[in-house]
Write a protein that holds these residues in place. Structure first.
Motif, PDB file in Angstrom:
ATOM      1  N   LEU A 253     -37.680 -16.687 -45.220  1.00 39.47           N
ATOM      2  CA  LEU A 253     -37.621 -17.117 -46.498  1.00 39.47           C
ATOM      3  C   LEU A 253     -38.790 -17.502 -47.323  1.00 39.47           C
ATOM      4  CD1 LEU A 253     -33.856 -18.588 -46.296  1.00 39.47           C
ATOM      5  CD2 LEU A 253     -34.563 -16.694 -47.495  1.00 39.47           C
ATOM      6  N   ARG A 254     -39.479 -18.237 -46.532  1.00 36.52           N
ATOM      7  CA  ARG A 254     -40.697 -19.081 -47.097  1.00 36.52           C
ATOM      8  C   ARG A 254     -41.956 -17.837 -47.173  1.00 36.52           C
ATOM      9  NH1 ARG A 254     -45.519 -20.252 -45.973  1.00 36.52           N
ATOM     10  NH2 ARG A 254     -45.418 -19.643 -43.933  1.00 36.52           N
ATOM     11  N   CYS A 255     -41.991 -17.136 -46.296  1.00 37.56           N
ATOM     12  CA  CYS A 255     -42.872 -15.839 -46.580  1.00 37.56           C
ATOM     13  C   CYS A 255     -42.387 -14.817 -47.353  1.00 37.56           C
ATOM     14  CB  CYS A 255     -43.071 -15.239 -44.967  1.00 37.56           C
ATOM     15  SG  CYS A 255     -43.847 -16.380 -43.719  1.00 37.56           S
ATOM     16  N   GLY A 256     -41.457 -14.607 -47.687  1.00 36.63           N
ATOM     17  CA  GLY A 256     -40.700 -13.480 -48.450  1.00 36.63           C
ATOM     18  C   GLY A 256     -40.296 -12.283 -47.584  1.00 36.63           C
ATOM     19  N   ASP A 257     -40.368 -12.414 -46.266  1.00 34.75           N
ATOM     20  CA  ASP A 257     -39.824 -11.422 -45.734  1.00 34.75           C
ATOM     21  C   ASP A 257     -38.187 -11.244 -45.586  1.00 34.75           C
ATOM     22  OD1 ASP A 257     -42.398 -10.800 -44.962  1.00 34.75           O
ATOM     23  OD2 ASP A 257     -42.286 -11.821 -42.885  1.00 34.75           O
ATOM     24  N   ILE A 258     -37.566 -12.289 -46.121  1.00 35.72           N
ATOM     25  CA  ILE A 258     -36.125 -11.958 -46.170  1.00 35.72           C
ATOM     26  C   ILE A 258     -35.545 -12.502 -47.633  1.00 35.72           C
ATOM     27  CG2 ILE A 258     -35.261 -14.062 -44.906  1.00 35.72           C
ATOM     28  CD1 ILE A 258     -33.417 -12.623 -43.512  1.00 35.72           C
ATOM     29  N   ALA A 259     -34.861 -11.995 -47.972  1.00 37.54           N
ATOM     30  CA  ALA A 259     -34.292 -12.566 -49.409  1.00 37.54           C
ATOM     31  C   ALA A 259     -32.651 -12.696 -49.441  1.00 37.54           C
ATOM     32  CB  ALA A 259     -34.786 -11.653 -50.561  1.00 37.54           C
ATOM     33  N   VAL A 260     -32.372 -13.633 -50.161  1.00 40.69           N
ATOM     34  CA  VAL A 260     -30.751 -13.975 -50.489  1.00 40.69           C
ATOM     35  C   VAL A 260     -30.459 -13.166 -51.725  1.00 40.69           C
ATOM     36  CG1 VAL A 260     -29.056 -15.769 -50.556  1.00 40.69           C
ATOM     37  CG2 VAL A 260     -30.866 -16.149 -49.157  1.00 40.69           C
TER      38      VAL A 260
END
Length: 65
Positions: free
Chosen positions: A28-35
């Protein structure tokens, strides 16, 4: 590590969370996954006091009174 030894197929929830959540946080921090839909919750930084509400006193004047 995450499966209960005495109950085949049962996950040990706390162990599972300890393994999975650190990776999720990093993604989430890296932006590789999102909600999806997270923007509906608004900007969490708005909960902080605005800078204009803080007085600009020096540490010595804060002790004095």
């Amino acid at each position: 590590m995450v499966y209960a030894k005495d109950q085949p197929g049962m996950l040990m929830r706390r162990h599972f969370e300890a393994v999975v959540f650190p990776y999720l946080v990093e993604e989430l921090r890296c932006g590789d996954i999102a909600v999806v839909g997270a923007e509906d919750f608004g900007d969490w930084t708005r909960r902080f006091c605005p800078g204009s509400r803080w007085s600009r006193r020096s540490p010595s004047s804060a002790r004095a009174g």
